[in-house]
Design a protein around this motif. Structure first.
Motif, short mmCIF file in Angstrom:
data_model
loop_
_atom_site.label_atom_id
_atom_site.label_comp_id
_atom_site.label_asym_id
_atom_site.label_seq_id
_atom_site.Cartn_x
_atom_site.Cartn_y
_atom_site.Cartn_z
N ALA A 13 0.84 -1.19 0.00
CA ALA A 13 0.00 0.00 0.00
C ALA A 13 0.88 1.24 0.00
O ALA A 13 1.97 1.25 0.57
N GLN A 14 0.37 2.30 -0.65
CA GLN A 14 1.07 3.58 -0.71
C GLN A 14 0.04 4.68 -0.54
O GLN A 14 -1.04 4.62 -1.12
N ASP A 15 0.38 5.68 0.26
CA ASP A 15 -0.47 6.85 0.36
C ASP A 15 0.40 8.07 0.60
O ASP A 15 1.64 7.98 0.57
N MET A 16 -0.24 9.19 0.82
CA MET A 16 0.47 10.43 1.08
C MET A 16 -0.13 11.07 2.31
O MET A 16 -1.35 11.01 2.53
N ILE A 17 0.72 11.66 3.12
CA ILE A 17 0.25 12.39 4.29
C ILE A 17 0.87 13.78 4.26
O ILE A 17 2.02 13.95 3.86
N VAL B 44 5.30 10.56 1.17
CA VAL B 44 4.73 9.32 0.67
C VAL B 44 5.01 8.27 1.74
O VAL B 44 6.12 8.21 2.28
N ARG B 45 3.99 7.45 2.04
CA ARG B 45 4.15 6.37 3.00
C ARG B 45 3.92 5.04 2.30
O ARG B 45 3.06 4.95 1.43
#
Length: 152
Positions: A55-59, A137-138
């Motif tokens: 999984a990849q997301d942005m904070i 990016v996480r």
């Protein structure tokens, strides 16, 4: 990235004065890389494939983020996660205090272009700098594993 030792009760003013190195981070499993601003996704995709991140997301945290102090309070005390903590900094800066060998704190200030992987089960803390702004990016192996477990 900037590295420094934090002096504590175990290592007072008589501790060696030379600063920590990437080898000190690697000795406790921390991965650090500098990625290009214009093609970071290719490097992140290779990391995902190599280490099993799914999984990849942005904070983004900014001074006007609702309940910013409450969010940051969750990570200011020493804790670990059962999943790696992976951050690639797009903007702003943050501080990771990482428990190095011999229980000595290593302060790692990350900024734009820095990729850091704090391995699962390694005690650390996280803060924002005085700018109080970071966009990252996480990557995750399992989002459920990213719950802080505080050191007693």
């Amino acid at each position: 990235m900037q590295l420094g030792w934090l002096e504590d009760s175990l290592h007072g003013p008589d501790a060696p004065s030379e600063g920590p190195t990437l080898a000190d981070l690697a000795a406790v499993g921390v991965l650090y890389e500098r990625l290009p601003d214009d093609d970071y996704q290719g490097a992140l995709d290779r990391l995902k494939a190599a280490r099993g991140y799914v999984a990849q997301d942005m904070i983004e945290l900014r001074p006007d983020t609702p309940n910013l102090d409450g969010l940051l309070a969750k990570f200011k005390d020493e804790h670990l996660h059962r999943d790696d903590e992976v951050r690639f900094v797009l903007e702003g800066e943050g501080i990771f205090d990482i428990r190095g060998q011999g229980e000595r704190w290593i302060r790692v200030q990350v900024e734009r272009g820095d990729l850091i992987v704090v391995p699962a089960d390694l005690y650390h803390r996280f803060f924002l700098t005085e700018r109080r702004q970071i966009r990252c990016v996480r990557l995750f192996k399992d989002a459920a594993g990213w719950v802080p477990e505080y050191r007693a």
